[in-house]
Structure formats: C-alpha cells, structure tokens
Design a protein around this motif. Structure first.
Motif, PDB file in Angstrom:
ATOM      1  N   VAL A  54       0.842  -1.211   0.031  1.00  0.00           N
ATOM      2  CA  VAL A  54       0.134  -0.230   0.036  1.00  0.00           C
ATOM      3  C   VAL A  54       1.044   1.252  -0.051  1.00  0.00           C
ATOM      4  CG1 VAL A  54      -2.008   1.168   1.464  1.00  0.00           C
ATOM      5  CG2 VAL A  54      -1.733  -1.211   1.226  1.00  0.00           C
ATOM      6  N   THR A  55       0.663   2.266  -0.927  1.00  0.00           N
ATOM      7  CA  THR A  55       1.173   3.305  -0.773  1.00  0.00           C
ATOM      8  C   THR A  55       0.292   4.493  -0.973  1.00  0.00           C
ATOM      9  OG1 THR A  55       1.285   3.299  -3.457  1.00  0.00           O
ATOM     10  CG2 THR A  55       3.352   2.732  -2.099  1.00  0.00           C
ATOM     11  N   GLY A  56       0.654   5.863  -0.694  1.00  0.00           N
ATOM     12  CA  GLY A  56      -0.391   6.865  -0.689  1.00  0.00           C
ATOM     13  C   GLY A  56      -0.480   7.544   0.826  1.00  0.00           C
ATOM     14  N   ASP A  57      -1.551   8.425   0.550  1.00  0.00           N
ATOM     15  CA  ASP A  57      -1.617   9.212   1.869  1.00  0.00           C
ATOM     16  C   ASP A  57      -2.745   8.838   2.514  1.00  0.00           C
ATOM     17  OD1 ASP A  57      -3.812  10.320   0.300  1.00  0.00           O
ATOM     18  OD2 ASP A  57      -2.730  12.058  -0.297  1.00  0.00           O
ATOM     19  N   ALA A  58      -3.505   9.764   3.379  1.00  0.00           N
ATOM     20  CA  ALA A  58      -4.622   9.323   4.375  1.00  0.00           C
ATOM     21  C   ALA A  58      -5.858   9.406   3.709  1.00  0.00           C
ATOM     22  CB  ALA A  58      -4.569  10.594   5.526  1.00  0.00           C
ATOM     23  N   VAL A  61      -5.098   5.547  -1.740  1.00  0.00           N
ATOM     24  CA  VAL A  61      -3.995   4.736  -1.567  1.00  0.00           C
ATOM     25  C   VAL A  61      -4.151   4.122  -2.850  1.00  0.00           C
ATOM     26  CG1 VAL A  61      -4.034   4.754   0.843  1.00  0.00           C
ATOM     27  CG2 VAL A  61      -5.354   3.107  -0.270  1.00  0.00           C
ATOM     28  N   THR A  62      -2.981   3.178  -2.946  1.00  0.00           N
ATOM     29  CA  THR A  62      -2.868   2.497  -4.019  1.00  0.00           C
ATOM     30  C   THR A  62      -2.241   1.201  -3.525  1.00  0.00           C
ATOM     31  OG1 THR A  62      -2.181   4.268  -5.682  1.00  0.00           O
ATOM     32  CG2 THR A  62      -1.703   1.988  -6.466  1.00  0.00           C
ATOM     33  N   ILE A  63      -3.065   0.044  -4.154  1.00  0.00           N
ATOM     34  CA  ILE A  63      -2.749  -1.352  -3.773  1.00  0.00           C
ATOM     35  C   ILE A  63      -2.187  -2.128  -4.700  1.00  0.00           C
ATOM     36  CG2 ILE A  63      -3.590  -3.287  -2.548  1.00  0.00           C
ATOM     37  CD1 ILE A  63      -5.685  -1.519  -1.260  1.00  0.00           C
ATOM     38  N   GLU A  64      -1.166  -2.696  -4.406  1.00  0.00           N
ATOM     39  CA  GLU A  64      -0.625  -3.415  -5.513  1.00  0.00           C
ATOM     40  C   GLU A  64      -0.912  -4.955  -5.055  1.00  0.00           C
ATOM     41  OE1 GLU A  64       0.947  -4.332  -9.094  1.00  0.00           O
ATOM     42  OE2 GLU A  64       1.238  -2.229  -8.368  1.00  0.00           O
ATOM     43  N   PRO A  65      -1.814  -5.874  -5.521  1.00  0.00           N
ATOM     44  CA  PRO A  65      -2.290  -6.994  -5.085  1.00  0.00           C
ATOM     45  C   PRO A  65      -1.122  -7.972  -4.988  1.00  0.00           C
ATOM     46  CG  PRO A  65      -3.854  -5.991  -6.498  1.00  0.00           C
ATOM     47  CD  PRO A  65      -2.626  -5.276  -6.642  1.00  0.00           C
ATOM     48  N   PRO A  73      -2.130  -2.415 -10.078  1.00  0.00           N
ATOM     49  CA  PRO A  73      -2.590  -1.526  -8.986  1.00  0.00           C
ATOM     50  C   PRO A  73      -4.038  -1.122  -8.852  1.00  0.00           C
ATOM     51  CG  PRO A  73      -1.239  -0.154 -10.546  1.00  0.00           C
ATOM     52  CD  PRO A  73      -1.384  -1.322 -11.068  1.00  0.00           C
ATOM     53  N   ILE A  74      -4.541  -0.864  -7.715  1.00  0.00           N
ATOM     54  CA  ILE A  74      -6.041  -0.672  -7.485  1.00  0.00           C
ATOM     55  C   ILE A  74      -5.897   0.790  -6.576  1.00  0.00           C
ATOM     56  CG2 ILE A  74      -8.024  -1.202  -6.377  1.00  0.00           C
ATOM     57  CD1 ILE A  74      -6.827  -3.952  -6.577  1.00  0.00           C
ATOM     58  N   THR A  75      -6.648   1.935  -7.132  1.00  0.00           N
ATOM     59  CA  THR A  75      -6.567   3.271  -6.628  1.00  0.00           C
ATOM     60  C   THR A  75      -7.943   2.987  -5.527  1.00  0.00           C
ATOM     61  OG1 THR A  75      -5.313   4.284  -8.205  1.00  0.00           O
ATOM     62  CG2 THR A  75      -6.693   5.512  -6.909  1.00  0.00           C
ATOM     63  N   VAL A  76      -7.661   3.278  -4.396  1.00  0.00           N
ATOM     64  CA  VAL A  76      -8.670   3.164  -3.504  1.00  0.00           C
ATOM     65  C   VAL A  76      -9.010   4.755  -2.542  1.00  0.00           C
ATOM     66  CG1 VAL A  76      -9.620   2.304  -1.358  1.00  0.00           C
ATOM     67  CG2 VAL A  76      -8.440   0.874  -2.918  1.00  0.00           C
ATOM     68  N   ARG A  77     -10.007   5.383  -2.812  1.00  0.00           N
ATOM     69  CA  ARG A  77     -10.296   6.732  -2.207  1.00  0.00           C
ATOM     70  C   ARG A  77     -11.057   6.437  -1.021  1.00  0.00           C
ATOM     71  NH1 ARG A  77     -13.266  10.048  -5.836  1.00  0.00           N
ATOM     72  NH2 ARG A  77     -14.934  10.157  -4.155  1.00  0.00           N
ATOM     73  N   ILE A  78     -10.505   6.968   0.186  1.00  0.00           N
ATOM     74  CA  ILE A  78     -11.272   6.796   1.418  1.00  0.00           C
ATOM     75  C   ILE A  78     -12.226   7.978   1.444  1.00  0.00           C
ATOM     76  CG2 ILE A  78     -10.861   6.673   3.934  1.00  0.00           C
ATOM     77  CD1 ILE A  78      -7.953   5.800   3.189  1.00  0.00           C
ATOM     78  N   ILE A  91     -13.812   2.749  -5.005  1.00  0.00           N
ATOM     79  CA  ILE A  91     -12.734   1.813  -5.834  1.00  0.00           C
ATOM     80  C   ILE A  91     -13.552   2.096  -7.178  1.00  0.00           C
ATOM     81  CG2 ILE A  91     -11.642  -0.176  -6.432  1.00  0.00           C
ATOM     82  CD1 ILE A  91     -12.062  -1.113  -3.716  1.00  0.00           C
ATOM     83  N   ASP A  92     -12.896   2.891  -8.185  1.00  0.00           N
ATOM     84  CA  ASP A  92     -13.546   3.264  -9.395  1.00  0.00           C
ATOM     85  C   ASP A  92     -14.955   3.958  -8.955  1.00  0.00           C
ATOM     86  OD1 ASP A  92     -11.595   2.147 -11.036  1.00  0.00           O
ATOM     87  OD2 ASP A  92     -12.201   0.226 -11.132  1.00  0.00           O
ATOM     88  N   ASP A  93     -15.835   3.693  -9.554  1.00  0.00           N
ATOM     89  CA  ASP A  93     -17.189   4.336  -9.202  1.00  0.00           C
ATOM     90  C   ASP A  93     -18.032   3.517  -8.172  1.00  0.00           C
ATOM     91  OD1 ASP A  93     -16.821   6.459 -10.956  1.00  0.00           O
ATOM     92  OD2 ASP A  93     -17.848   5.503 -12.601  1.00  0.00           O
ATOM     93  N   CYS A  94     -17.296   2.587  -7.636  1.00  0.00           N
ATOM     94  CA  CYS A  94     -18.084   1.580  -6.739  1.00  0.00           C
ATOM     95  C   CYS A  94     -17.804   1.908  -5.396  1.00  0.00           C
ATOM     96  CB  CYS A  94     -17.792   0.033  -7.071  1.00  0.00           C
ATOM     97  SG  CYS A  94     -18.062  -0.277  -8.880  1.00  0.00           S
ATOM     98  N   LEU A  95     -18.917   1.997  -4.402  1.00  0.00           N
ATOM     99  CA  LEU A  95     -18.587   1.944  -2.857  1.00  0.00           C
ATOM    100  C   LEU A  95     -18.551   0.752  -2.359  1.00  0.00           C
ATOM    101  CD1 LEU A  95     -21.083   4.772  -2.178  1.00  0.00           C
ATOM    102  CD2 LEU A  95     -18.763   5.244  -2.166  1.00  0.00           C
TER     103      LEU A  95
END
Length: 158
Positions: A54-58, A61-65, A73-78, A91-95
């Motif tokens: 996992v990289t990124g900020d609060a 984040v980006t996850i490299e499975p 990589p998967i981009t996840v917005r909190i 994750i993309d347009d999905c909650l």
C-alpha cells in the motif's frame, strides 16, 4: 482449499436511476477484539501480508495486489473512516462499506459492495469472497488461499 460462505446478492435500494443494480453483502465473525481485526484490515504492514503493498496518503491509496483476479494497481479513495468501526471507500465508481462491531468476544465484519450491475455480480462476488478469506487466513495465521478456485463460484452470484 477451504472457502467461506458465499456473499449475498441483494437489490440496490438507494439508487433509483438503474433498476438493474444490486449490492453484494458479506458477513464474517472472528473470535478476536475489534481493534485486532481493524488493524489487520487497515494497517499497511498487515495489508502487505495478505492483500498487497500500500502506498499513498490518508485519503487515497494504491494497492499492488499479491495474488488474485486484478493484475495491476488498484486506487482506493477513502470516503469515510471512523476507526475501528466504519470504513467507506470508493474503488472506481463503486462504493465499499465495511462495518465492524464487537459483541462479547466476537467481532462481526460486514462488507457491502454497492452499485453492482446484476450481470457483473458473478464476476465481482467471488473476488470479495476471496479477499475476505485471505483476511481470515491472515488473522488465523493460516496459509493464504489462492485465487484459482474462486472463479468456479460465479454461478452462485447470479
């Protein structure tokens, strides 16, 4: 390979723009304190052991499975985080919503994947089951399951 119980496909009631949307609902229970489960599911060091680096900020984040159906990589917005009980990510347009509650010595984890097209549930459902099974294996210090058997569960999500 041992797999957990399936997720449940439910109608999506909070969206009226497309009647074809469903949500996937999963429930897991662990004989562990909620803070221990939360830590395993959210802290970078633990995620690196069962999910990926996992990289990124609060906020993003980006996850490299490590393994599984997604190769890149998967981009996840909190969207919302109230530790150790509630986490909502995009994750993309999905909650994806994760709720953790402790009752006595048991922590219940409820995962809801929202806004899924009915036709896509068969492809998406086994992915989340697989990830929850990897979290379970990590918490139980067991070998992590491999993705290869999970695509066979697609018909269960139709």
């Amino acid at each position: 390979m041992t797999m957990s119980m399936l997720g449940e496909v439910r109608p999506e009631h909070d969206r009226t723009d497309d009647g074809d949307l469903v949500l996937l609902h999963y429930l897991r229970s662990f004989h562990r304190p909620v803070l221990e489960v939360w830590t395993a599911a959210t802290e970078r060091a633990h995620l690196a052991q069962w999910l990926g680096a996992v990289t990124g900020d609060a906020h993003t984040v980006t996850i490299e499975p490590l393994d599984g159906p997604v190769a890149g990589p998967i981009t996840v917005r909190i969207e919302h985080c109230r530790a150790p009980h509630d986490l909502v990510v995009r994750i993309d347009d999905c909650l994806v919503e994760v709720r953790m509650t402790q009752v006595g010595v048991v922590t219940n984890v409820e995962l809801i994947r929202r806004h899924v097209c009915q036709r896509d549930a068969a492809a998406i459902g086994p992915r989340w089951q697989y990830l929850l099974d990897r979290l379970t294996a990590h918490l139980n210090q067991q070998p992590l399951p491999r993705w290869d058997g999970y695509p066979n569960l697609a018909d269960e999500y139709r």
